[in-house]
Design a protein around this motif. Sequence first.
Motif, short mmCIF file in Angstrom:
data_model
loop_
_atom_site.label_atom_id
_atom_site.label_comp_id
_atom_site.label_asym_id
_atom_site.label_seq_id
_atom_site.Cartn_x
_atom_site.Cartn_y
_atom_site.Cartn_z
N UNK A 118 24.52 37.44 48.03
CA UNK A 118 24.77 37.36 49.47
C UNK A 118 26.15 37.93 49.79
N UNK A 119 27.15 37.54 49.01
CA UNK A 119 28.52 38.05 49.25
C UNK A 119 28.58 39.56 48.98
N UNK A 120 27.90 40.01 47.93
CA UNK A 120 27.89 41.44 47.60
C UNK A 120 27.25 42.24 48.73
N UNK A 121 26.12 41.76 49.24
CA UNK A 121 25.42 42.46 50.34
C UNK A 121 26.29 42.46 51.59
N UNK A 122 26.92 41.32 51.87
CA UNK A 122 27.77 41.22 53.05
C UNK A 122 28.95 42.17 52.95
N UNK A 123 29.57 42.24 51.78
CA UNK A 123 30.71 43.15 51.59
C UNK A 123 30.27 44.59 51.79
N UNK A 124 29.13 44.96 51.22
CA UNK A 124 28.64 46.33 51.36
C UNK A 124 28.37 46.66 52.83
N UNK A 125 27.77 45.72 53.55
CA UNK A 125 27.48 45.92 54.98
C UNK A 125 28.77 46.15 55.76
N UNK A 126 29.79 45.34 55.49
CA UNK A 126 31.06 45.49 56.21
C UNK A 126 31.78 46.78 55.86
N UNK A 127 31.70 47.19 54.62
CA UNK A 127 32.32 48.47 54.21
C UNK A 127 31.60 49.62 54.89
N UNK A 128 30.27 49.60 54.88
CA UNK A 128 29.50 50.68 55.51
C UNK A 128 29.74 50.74 57.01
N UNK A 129 29.98 49.60 57.64
CA UNK A 129 30.25 49.54 59.08
C UNK A 129 31.72 49.84 59.38
N UNK A 130 32.49 50.11 58.34
CA UNK A 130 33.91 50.40 58.45
C UNK A 130 34.70 49.24 59.06
N UNK A 131 34.24 48.04 58.77
CA UNK A 131 34.96 46.84 59.22
C UNK A 131 35.75 46.22 58.08
N UNK A 132 35.61 46.83 56.89
CA UNK A 132 36.33 46.36 55.72
C UNK A 132 36.65 47.57 54.86
N UNK B 53 40.18 47.66 48.34
CA UNK B 53 41.26 48.11 47.47
C UNK B 53 40.61 48.93 46.35
N UNK B 54 41.24 49.96 45.89
CA UNK B 54 40.66 50.81 44.84
C UNK B 54 40.25 50.00 43.62
N UNK B 55 40.95 48.93 43.33
CA UNK B 55 40.64 48.10 42.15
C UNK B 55 39.34 47.35 42.33
N UNK B 56 38.85 47.18 43.55
CA UNK B 56 37.65 46.42 43.81
C UNK B 56 36.38 47.27 43.77
N UNK B 57 36.54 48.58 43.65
CA UNK B 57 35.40 49.49 43.67
C UNK B 57 34.92 49.70 42.23
#
Length: 50
Positions: A28-42, A45-49
């Motif tokens: 759930x957290x992984x999907x949420x993070x991906x959604x926010x990154x794709x929406x450019x709301x998050x 950090x390079x270390x998190x990719x």
Amino acid sequence: MDPGELTPEQAHRAMQVHLNCDVDVCRARRRARRTLVEARRMVLDERAIP
């Protein structure tokens, strides 16, 4: 459990609900993070990719 597609608003709420979860374990957290990154709301950090 994978929550499926999320709106950015739903993703924001999921990030709050799953605040203490590890993104490598919690779908759930992984999907949420991906959604926010794709929406450019998050921005990650390079270390998190993976």
